[in-house]
Write a protein that holds these residues in place. Structure first.
Motif, PDB file in Angstrom:
ATOM      1  N   GLU A 143       0.781  -1.181  -0.021  1.00  0.00           N
ATOM      2  CA  GLU A 143       0.159  -0.089  -0.069  1.00  0.00           C
ATOM      3  C   GLU A 143       0.695   1.272  -0.043  1.00  0.00           C
ATOM      4  O   GLU A 143       0.538   2.186  -0.710  1.00  0.00           O
ATOM      5  CB  GLU A 143      -0.876   0.010   1.298  1.00  0.00           C
ATOM      6  N   GLU A 176      -8.379  -0.072  -6.249  1.00  0.00           N
ATOM      7  CA  GLU A 176      -9.623   0.271  -5.461  1.00  0.00           C
ATOM      8  C   GLU A 176      -9.055   0.793  -4.054  1.00  0.00           C
ATOM      9  O   GLU A 176      -9.998   1.606  -3.322  1.00  0.00           O
ATOM     10  CB  GLU A 176     -10.450  -1.031  -5.165  1.00  0.00           C
ATOM     11  N   LEU A 177      -7.979   0.277  -3.421  1.00  0.00           N
ATOM     12  CA  LEU A 177      -7.523   1.091  -2.345  1.00  0.00           C
ATOM     13  C   LEU A 177      -7.128   2.527  -2.596  1.00  0.00           C
ATOM     14  O   LEU A 177      -7.667   3.179  -1.746  1.00  0.00           O
ATOM     15  CB  LEU A 177      -6.259   0.454  -1.777  1.00  0.00           C
ATOM     16  N   SER A 180     -10.672   4.562  -3.071  1.00  0.00           N
ATOM     17  CA  SER A 180     -11.281   4.616  -1.832  1.00  0.00           C
ATOM     18  C   SER A 180     -10.395   5.775  -0.994  1.00  0.00           C
ATOM     19  O   SER A 180     -11.146   6.277  -0.103  1.00  0.00           O
ATOM     20  CB  SER A 180     -11.347   3.471  -1.039  1.00  0.00           C
ATOM     21  N   GLU A 181      -9.313   5.977  -1.094  1.00  0.00           N
ATOM     22  CA  GLU A 181      -8.643   7.263  -0.586  1.00  0.00           C
ATOM     23  C   GLU A 181      -8.606   8.670  -1.307  1.00  0.00           C
ATOM     24  O   GLU A 181      -7.750   9.481  -1.198  1.00  0.00           O
ATOM     25  CB  GLU A 181      -7.172   6.699  -0.243  1.00  0.00           C
ATOM     26  N   GLN A 257     -19.270  -1.565  -9.029  1.00  0.00           N
ATOM     27  CA  GLN A 257     -18.566  -1.548  -7.849  1.00  0.00           C
ATOM     28  C   GLN A 257     -18.593  -0.276  -7.389  1.00  0.00           C
ATOM     29  O   GLN A 257     -18.540   0.799  -8.142  1.00  0.00           O
ATOM     30  CB  GLN A 257     -17.164  -2.283  -7.948  1.00  0.00           C
ATOM     31  N   ASP A 259     -17.236   2.113  -3.289  1.00  0.00           N
ATOM     32  CA  ASP A 259     -16.263   2.335  -2.117  1.00  0.00           C
ATOM     33  C   ASP A 259     -16.293   1.047  -1.371  1.00  0.00           C
ATOM     34  O   ASP A 259     -17.598   0.474  -1.159  1.00  0.00           O
ATOM     35  CB  ASP A 259     -16.694   3.468  -1.615  1.00  0.00           C
ATOM     36  N   ASN A 260     -15.404   0.745  -0.843  1.00  0.00           N
ATOM     37  CA  ASN A 260     -15.194  -0.240   0.265  1.00  0.00           C
ATOM     38  C   ASN A 260     -15.669  -1.721  -0.415  1.00  0.00           C
ATOM     39  O   ASN A 260     -15.188  -2.103  -1.653  1.00  0.00           O
ATOM     40  CB  ASN A 260     -15.775  -0.212   1.446  1.00  0.00           C
ATOM     41  N   ASN A 261     -16.751  -2.471   0.104  1.00  0.00           N
ATOM     42  CA  ASN A 261     -17.068  -3.801  -0.411  1.00  0.00           C
ATOM     43  C   ASN A 261     -18.304  -3.697  -1.220  1.00  0.00           C
ATOM     44  O   ASN A 261     -18.811  -4.663  -1.449  1.00  0.00           O
ATOM     45  CB  ASN A 261     -16.975  -4.804   0.570  1.00  0.00           C
ATOM     46  N   SER A 284     -21.782   5.950  -2.799  1.00  0.00           N
ATOM     47  CA  SER A 284     -20.484   5.994  -3.144  1.00  0.00           C
ATOM     48  C   SER A 284     -19.826   6.989  -3.984  1.00  0.00           C
ATOM     49  O   SER A 284     -20.269   7.525  -4.748  1.00  0.00           O
ATOM     50  CB  SER A 284     -20.099   4.667  -4.058  1.00  0.00           C
TER      51      SER A 284
END
Length: 309
Positions: A143, A176-177, A180-181, A257, A259-261, A284
């Motif tokens: 990350e 996706e990490l 979402s940041e 798809q 944010d997150n799951n 989202s």
């Protein structure tokens, strides 16, 4: 609202952005690499040989293989500095100028006194290149590594060679990490073909551009006017506030798809005009679309941000 790239003028052109020749560690000369991609129906490629001292820092000249139906973008796979795991960085620079200055990278091991990965990525972007983080899973990217490449336009979320030859071909978790940041990044699918195994013609981008020229393609890539695929086609994506409509080639599953799951999906047979209710995705900050056909092949849209529409 019809979303990019489908609302842009021009036509779609199919291209591969990560390929090697015998100028570095590939099996085939550049002319044959270009011939094969053209024969397989590609409109363009970027031949991205390894930019290291072992091969005298090549920027492989593919201009002789351009014609009215097929073109090329000059490119390199850059290596400079150590990732968190001690391995050398792998970064793509597509549309790099022919006089791009070498890094201090004698071979495939990090050495003292060389640029970091973030530094060479920034230098390539400032020189006019489209920059992408290559094969995050294969590279063992952390990350912290991923966050450090602020100059990237995109993340390689599917690498066909890494998938077929090492089963480490994804980059979606890293993408996706970062999304979402709050990072606004796009995604590419590539081959990373060396033609030493079944590593070609498995992942590509479909770029919407005014013409199939290096200048138009590079501008469209930087603007995010493309989607990525292993086979399925996406013909249009509409954002309608509480739902997303997707027109595509025949699919068995269409997924949105966020944010997150959070995900929402529609499953069926021969889906070509599919409406996905957003439900829990309503708030989202970003959304993206995946289209899956009966063979399990995928196409992926770039992310979009509803608040900016």
């Amino acid at each position: 609202m019809l979303l990019p790239p489908f609302n842009a003028p021009g036509n779609f052109y199919r291209g591969n952005l990560h390929t090697h020749s015998d100028v570095s560690d590939g099996a085939l000369p550049p002319a044959e690499v270009c011939r094969r991609y053209k024969a397989q129906g590609y409109d363009f490629i970027s031949l991205t040989d390894h930019f290291v001292g072992r091969w005298d820092y090549p920027i492989t000249d593919t201009t002789p293989y351009r014609d009215a139906q097929f073109t090329t973008l000059l490119g390199i796979e850059m290596h400079s500095g150590a990732q968190d795991n001690g391995e050398l960085w792998h970064l793509l620079a597509v549309g790099v100028p022919a006089n791009f200055a070498p890094s201090h990278t004698p071979d495939f091991q990090p050495v003292d006194g060389q640029e970091t990965g973030p530094e060479i990525a920034q230098r390539a972007r400032e020189a006019g290149a489209f920059v992408a983080i290559a094969h995050p899973q294969w590279s063992g990217l952390t990350e912290h590594d991923a966050r450090s490449i602020e100059a990237a336009h995109a993340v390689e979320v599917y690498n066909h060679g890494c998938h077929t030859l090492s089963d480490r071909g994804t980059g979606m978790p890293i993408l996706e990490l970062l999304l979402s940041e709050g990072r606004k990044l796009n995604l590419i699918a590539t081959d990373d073909a060396h033609f030493k195994g079944p590593d070609a013609f498995g992942g590509w981008v479909m770029v919407k551009a005014a013409a199939n020229t290096p200048e138009n393609l590079l501008a469209a890539l930087k603007a995010g006017q493309f989607y990525a695929s292993q086979g399925p086609e996406i013909h249009g994506i509409w954002y309608e506030g509480d739902k997303v409509r997707v027109k595509s080639s025949a699919a068995s599953t269409v997924i949105v798809q966020g944010d997150n799951n959070a995900t929402m999906d529609v499953c069926g047979e021969s889906l070509t005009d599919t409406t996905v209710e957003l439900g829990r995705l309503q708030d989202s900050p970003w959304l993206r679309v995946t289209v899956i056909d009966r063979a399990g092949q995928r196409a992926w849209s770039n992310p979009f941000w509803p608040s900016g529409l």
